[in-house]
Enzyme design. Structure first.
Site, PDB file in Angstrom:
ATOM      1  N   ASP A 194      42.646  47.836  61.953  1.00 51.58           N
ATOM      2  CA  ASP A 194      42.775  46.596  62.706  1.00 51.58           C
ATOM      3  C   ASP A 194      44.100  46.616  63.446  1.00 51.58           C
ATOM      4  O   ASP A 194      44.821  47.621  63.411  1.00 51.58           O
ATOM      5  CB  ASP A 194      42.664  45.369  61.795  1.00 51.58           C
ATOM      6  CG  ASP A 194      41.954  44.207  62.490  1.00 51.58           C
ATOM      7  OD1 ASP A 194      42.441  43.760  63.544  1.00 51.58           O
ATOM      8  OD2 ASP A 194      40.917  43.760  61.982  1.00 51.58           O
ATOM      9  N   HIS A 261      40.567  44.603  68.595  1.00 53.75           N
ATOM     10  CA  HIS A 261      41.313  44.870  67.365  1.00 53.75           C
ATOM     11  C   HIS A 261      41.823  46.314  67.371  1.00 53.75           C
ATOM     12  O   HIS A 261      41.758  47.023  66.368  1.00 53.75           O
ATOM     13  CB  HIS A 261      40.445  44.609  66.138  1.00 53.75           C
ATOM     14  CG  HIS A 261      40.159  43.148  65.906  1.00 53.75           C
ATOM     15  ND1 HIS A 261      41.082  42.290  65.353  1.00 53.75           N
ATOM     16  CD2 HIS A 261      39.065  42.389  66.181  1.00 53.75           C
ATOM     17  CE1 HIS A 261      40.558  41.062  65.275  1.00 53.75           C
ATOM     18  NE2 HIS A 261      39.340  41.100  65.783  1.00 53.75           N
ATOM     19  N   GLU A 325      35.538  39.636  68.518  1.00 53.76           N
ATOM     20  CA  GLU A 325      36.778  39.061  69.055  1.00 53.76           C
ATOM     21  C   GLU A 325      37.461  39.974  70.080  1.00 53.76           C
ATOM     22  O   GLU A 325      38.679  40.114  70.093  1.00 53.76           O
ATOM     23  CB  GLU A 325      37.741  38.723  67.910  1.00 53.76           C
ATOM     24  CG  GLU A 325      37.192  37.681  66.955  1.00 53.76           C
ATOM     25  CD  GLU A 325      38.115  37.380  65.798  1.00 53.76           C
ATOM     26  OE1 GLU A 325      38.113  36.240  65.318  1.00 53.76           O
ATOM     27  OE2 GLU A 325      38.834  38.296  65.347  1.00 53.76           O
TER      28      GLU A 325
END
Length: 755
Positions: A194, A261, A325
């Site tokens: 991440d 990410h 995201e």
């Protein structure tokens, strides 16, 4: 369904059991599909043999695990054998139905575990271990005859461990796998990559771990620097963990995030990104970052190299590629990306992400693997064989199943165990909204919106632990358990007849038998939480006691210990001041953790910590850990980072002459993008800022101003006292920060009205 032959056998056993009606069935978790008393009794001793078919490695692994569990729990060292003339525990290979199913038959000649696959033998052994540890004692034990035919409701019963935000040791990961196995959980989704860290060794790209395996935690301006944190798993360590998981019937599904990410990879190899500079220390922020991979062929070559090494380490059919995201701002602002969109003849950046995912899916398919991603990948032309992890509620799973895609349910917030389980001083940092045990247990992984003919696309469920705020392994354990046991039961057992009180009654011994395995679970569900109702000027206080579990609460008010003979709580207590109140939850005659020992006096009834207050809004409520000291206990602040403001309802202001606030400062290390404009903190009158105390609402009369100048140089907690005007009775107080900037952000630890 149970076979006719076994049904008749169980019926016969039920009739033969004497007296069957009086026999107490064992309290097992997950509850088996079919269970009935049987004739005879089985005496387990140190000389009981574990009989394993010759050359059957899976049966031997199940027997070895049962031997280890019984050694830890009962202190008995059992040995394997090819045969035994005496009552023994026997492992038998035979068809028992669906995958992971088993039969367990207990009687006078011992116990027989029958299954058609390795997992079934292991789960039969786990169930037998639970049966043999019902008394919680050590040494030999005798149990009544029993017949069980068991099989899981869902094939995917999992946990997700985020090792990217905070690193856990290989020993801890193996321990978590052991805990999963004794709850019949079978999938560990391992989040290895991440923005904050890259945790898997990739030999072709050593800077991924050399640079991005480490970071310095964020601190408030002027606070001492915290030690570097991080780590990574070598390929040898991963192979050992994967092998350990296989012995426990657990598949590890690795996750390598893309296209978002991606900060950790771009930190190590900037050419993978969009050329947007990364400010120093960004890797220690939380939130949704804008840095994305570019779509050059060289970047895809990098990703394919990484996935090749990952597939060599993990034999899982599924490889998780994230897809969530992915903020498209950097793609939107790039002429090269816009030219690529035009050249591909696609509509926009969302379509470009779909093209990206398709390209990766094709690579995985060529290596006989399947792509799984978060539900955002449904927003484009999703690959035909893609599996969806539904996290934004259950809608992703519904959409996926109706479109013919398999799905795993892990909806936020219900199955996001980074949400705290309760309130109180023992709760670790995390998402501030409480997601308690009852709520998790009530979740059904089979949405009724999915037609019956498409329900088979629901593979199962998993609970996710994001570790932004789980800095330690002990906190990770607290966040997982006992909620993971609830996930295990709703994934394994039938939905019909599910009863929370019965689950709690079986959960308590399950947690006890896991303690020899190194488990220290959360006590949140059993913790007694007192609520005080005090009228200013009175010499008595009304106290309401409650717990999440529904178990009985006993209490004393004379300072004596709380035992099974103590009074049973039945309603609010009217107590004189001062009084020492002690209370605990009970299962039978034993306490179950979370007891309180609290002195109620003139000061305590005028004192509240942040856990006792309400935030003025519910935008993004977090329980954030202080950044000081580096070692030792740190304060935890419950605050809304979009509006640091608290309400003390019915505060006993009458007679108060001063107000004392204990405050601390924390770094504002949140990547909020455009939402940053919605963070509302009133401007301050002084450079350091103030706390305002207002009557009724946050727009009500100003009662006190508490300047922060005296606290600005202290990285820890500071108690500040300010005069308070004469008031009468009780009224709501609004306590909020003012500031000229966001970093640091001031937070309230406690408030006291001083007489």
């Amino acid at each position: 369904m149970i076979s006719c032959r076994l049904a008749l056998a169980l019926a016969a056993a039920l009739c033969a059991a004497m007296p069957a009606a009086a026999q107490q069935l064992p309290r097992l978790l997950p509850v088996p599909a079919e269970m009935a008393p049987a004739a005879g009794r089985f005496a387990l001793t140190a000389s009981t043999a574990l009989v394993v078919p010759a050359g059957d490695a899976g049966a031997r692994a199940a027997a070895d695990r049962l031997a280890e569990l019984l050694r830890l729990s009962r202190g008995l060292a059992l040995r394997t054998a090819a045969a035994s003339p005496r009552p023994a525990i026997r492992f038998v290979r035979a068809a028992t139905g669906k995958a992971e199913s088993y039969r367990l038959e207990i009687g006078g000649d011992g116990a027989t575990i029958t299954a058609g696959d390795d997992a079934g033998l292991l789960y039969g052994a786990v169930t037998l271990w639970q049966v043999l540890t019902q008394d919680g004692g050590k040494g030999p034990v005798t149990v009544a005859g029993l017949g069980i035919h068991d099989a899981p409701r869902f094939a995917w019963r999992g946990l997700m461990l985020d090792s990217a935000r905070h690193f856990q040791s290989p020993a801890y990961v193996r321990q978590l796998i052991d805990w999963m196995a004794v709850n019949k959980l079978n999938t560990l989704h391992w989040h290895l990559v991440d923005d904050q860290g890259w945790r898997v060794e990739i030999r072709k790209y050593p800077k991924l771990t050399g640079i991005s395996g480490w970071r310095y935690p964020a601190v408030a301006p002027g606070a001492p620097r915290l030690p570097r944190t991080g780590g990574f798993y070598t390929q040898a360590e991963i192979r050992a963990i994967v092998a350990h998981a296989a012995k426990r019937g657990i598949t590890i599904v690795p996750e390598i995030e893309m296209p978002g990410h991606a900060l950790a990879a771009i930190r190590a190899y900037p050419e993978l990104g969009m050329g947007v500079p990364i400010p120093p220390g960004t890797e220690s922020d939380w939130g949704v970052f804008p840095w994305l991979y570019n779509v050059d062929d060289k970047t895809f070559a990098f990703l394919e190299d990484v996935l090749t090494e990952v597939m060599e380490l993990f034999p899982s059919q599924y490889i998780h590629v994230g897809g969530d995201e992915a903020v498209k701002d950097q793609w939107k602002g790039s002429p090269a990306i816009q030219a690529k969109i035009k050249a591909l003849g696609i509509k926009d950046e969302t379509a470009l992400q779909a093209w990206f995912v398709h390209r990766i899916a094709g690579f995985l398919q060529a290596h006989h693997r399947k792509l799984i991603g978060w539900d955002e990948i449904l927003e484009g032309d999703v690959p035909a064989d893609a599996t969806i992890t539904s996290w934004r509620g259950i809608e992703g799973a519904i959409t996926a199943a109706k479109a013919g895609h398999d799905a795993v349910l892990s909806p936020s917030p219900t199955l996001y165990v980074n949400h705290r389980q309760g309130q109180g001083p023992d709760e670790p940092p995390g998402r501030g909204d409480v997601m308690d045990l009852r709520t998790v247990y009530a979740f059904d992984p089979a949405p009724s919106e999915i037609p019956a003919e498409q329900q088979h696309h629901i593979l199962g469920l998993q609970a996710n632990l994001w570790t932004e705020h789980a800095r330690t392994e002990a906190r990770a354990t607290w966040q997982f358990f006992p909620r993971a046991s609830a996930v295990a039961e709703i994934g394994w057992s039938k939905a019909q007849g599910r009863d929370y009180a019965d689950f709690v009654d079986r959960l308590v011994p399950q947690m006890d038998r896991m303690k020899p395995l190194g488990m220290t679970p959360a006590t949140s569900a059993f913790a007694v939480r007192p609520t005080l109702d005090y009228k200013a000027g009175e010499k008595r206080v009304s106290v309401t006691l409650a717990n999440q579990s529904g178990l009985p609460i006993r209490y004393t008010i004379d300072g004596t210990p709380v035992t099974a003979r103590a009074p049973l709580y039945a309603g609010p207590l009217a107590l004189s001041l001062p009084t020492r109140l002690r209370a605990a939850s009970f299962r039978g005659t034993a306490t179950v953790g979370g007891a309180i020992d609290q002195r109620l006096d003139a000061r305590s009834v005028r004192f509240r910590n942040d856990e006792d207050l309400k935030t003025c809004s519910r935008k993004v409520v977090l329980a954030l850990e202080d950044d000081y000291p580096a070692a030792g206990k740190r304060a935890v602040f419950l605050t809304d980072i979009f509006a640091p403001c608290w309400q003390w309802e019915a505060a006993p202001v009458g007679g108060a002459k001063a107000i004392a606030l204990t405050v601390g400062q924390i770094p504002f290390n949140f990547q909020l993008g455009a939402d940053l404009a919605h963070v509302k903190i009133p401007p301050s009158a002084t450079p350091e800022g103030e706390f305002e105390v207002r009557a009724g609402t946050c727009e009500g009369p100003l009662l006190a101003t508490v300047p922060l100048a005296a606290a600005a140089g202290n990285p820890g907690l500071t108690r500040l006292v300010a005069p308070f005007p004469v008031r009468a009775g009780n009224e709501t107080l609004c306590i909020r920060t003012t500031a000229r900037g966001l970093d640091p952000m001031w937070a309230l630890e406690s408030v006291e009205l001083v007489q």
